[in-house]
Scaffold this motif. Structure first.
Motif, mmCIF file in Angstrom:
data_model
loop_
_atom_site.group_PDB
_atom_site.id
_atom_site.type_symbol
_atom_site.label_atom_id
_atom_site.label_comp_id
_atom_site.label_asym_id
_atom_site.label_seq_id
_atom_site.Cartn_x
_atom_site.Cartn_y
_atom_site.Cartn_z
ATOM 1 N N GLY A 90 0.785 -1.206 -0.068
ATOM 2 C CA GLY A 90 0.206 -0.111 -0.062
ATOM 3 C C GLY A 90 0.644 1.302 -0.026
ATOM 4 N N ILE A 91 0.223 2.199 -0.549
ATOM 5 C CA ILE A 91 0.963 3.503 -0.434
ATOM 6 C C ILE A 91 1.016 3.886 0.872
ATOM 7 N N ARG A 92 -0.233 3.760 1.826
ATOM 8 C CA ARG A 92 -0.125 3.889 3.403
ATOM 9 C C ARG A 92 -0.286 2.378 3.851
ATOM 10 N N ASN A 93 0.336 2.196 4.863
ATOM 11 C CA ASN A 93 0.521 0.822 5.415
ATOM 12 C C ASN A 93 0.261 0.926 7.057
ATOM 13 N N ASN A 114 5.774 -2.290 -2.162
ATOM 14 C CA ASN A 114 4.910 -2.316 -3.279
ATOM 15 C C ASN A 114 3.630 -1.325 -3.184
ATOM 16 N N TYR A 115 3.620 -0.471 -4.189
ATOM 17 C CA TYR A 115 2.411 0.569 -4.068
ATOM 18 C C TYR A 115 1.409 0.195 -4.822
ATOM 19 N N ASP A 116 0.663 -1.016 -5.058
ATOM 20 C CA ASP A 116 -0.348 -1.230 -5.880
ATOM 21 C C ASP A 116 -1.502 -1.160 -5.162
ATOM 22 N N GLU A 117 -1.700 -0.783 -3.845
ATOM 23 C CA GLU A 117 -2.985 -0.687 -3.340
ATOM 24 C C GLU A 117 -2.683 0.667 -2.286
ATOM 25 N N ALA A 118 -3.860 1.464 -2.399
ATOM 26 C CA ALA A 118 -3.821 2.956 -1.487
ATOM 27 C C ALA A 118 -3.506 2.691 -0.113
ATOM 28 N N THR A 164 -2.888 -0.785 2.835
ATOM 29 C CA THR A 164 -2.942 -2.044 3.222
ATOM 30 C C THR A 164 -2.791 -2.207 4.824
ATOM 31 N N ASP A 177 2.666 3.487 8.664
ATOM 32 C CA ASP A 177 2.524 4.888 8.623
ATOM 33 C C ASP A 177 1.615 4.787 9.911
ATOM 34 N N MET A 192 -4.001 10.063 5.632
ATOM 35 C CA MET A 192 -3.876 10.164 4.158
ATOM 36 C C MET A 192 -3.494 11.492 3.743
#
Length: 169
Positions: free
Chosen positions: A2-5, A70-74, A76, A93, A165
């Motif tokens: 995710g872009i944010r985890n 991996n940034y496939d998801e906004a 995770t 995050d 976010m």
């Protein structure tokens, strides 16, 4: 992934797996760390061990790092307990710590089958000790009251993660 985890932690029977399933049901990318990342190993070295004890329940650090990169998801959510969380907690995050009162914990433990963690007397005693001392969970996490209905627990997690976010310029 995710872009944010976010990490969702807590002692056994606080609802980590249930939260993971509810997040997935709502369409969020949520990883059940206890099933997808965990193994029995030394929490310092990561070397696999034969013992199936609580202190050896750790996550593959390299797998966590790869998923976070991996940034496939906004967003995770990584749900589950790990005795080596200090090796990767700085990658997240935010951290949510699910918490329940003693009565709720005992009621949930009573419902555990003996073949699941917490179903045996010695495991239950350890869980109750960890609940009291909070020695085995992240100290810097946002506490979430996990005695509420699962929908409310997940609503709160989603709301707090959305507040963090980064807004586009």
């Amino acid at each position: 992934m995710g872009i944010r985890n976010y990490l969702i932690e807590g002692v056994s029977c606080t609802g980590k797996t249930t939260v993971c399933k509810e997040l997935q049901r709502r369409g969020y990318h949520a990883i059940n760390g206890d099933r997808e990342l965990a193994y029995q190993g030394d929490s310092e070295t990561g070397e696999p061990t034969d013992g199936g004890t609580h202190e050896h329940h750790i996550w593959h650090v390299d797998k966590v790092k790869a998923l976070v990169a991996n940034y496939d998801e906004a967003v995770t959510f990584f749900c589950g307990g790990s005795r080596n969380f200090s090796k990767f907690i700085d990658l997240f995050d935010g951290v949510f710590v699910l918490e329940v009162d003693l009565n709720t914990l005992n009621r949930r433990l009573d419902q555990r089958p003996e073949n699941e963690w917490g179903g045996k007397k010695t495991e239950r005693e350890l869980i109750l000790q960890l609940h009291q001392t909070k020695e085995d969970i992240p100290k810097n996490g946002m506490v979430i009251d996990a005695t509420a209905p699962i929908e409310h627990v997940v609503d709160e997690i989603v709301r707090h993660s959305a507040e963090n976010m980064i807004q586009p310029d």
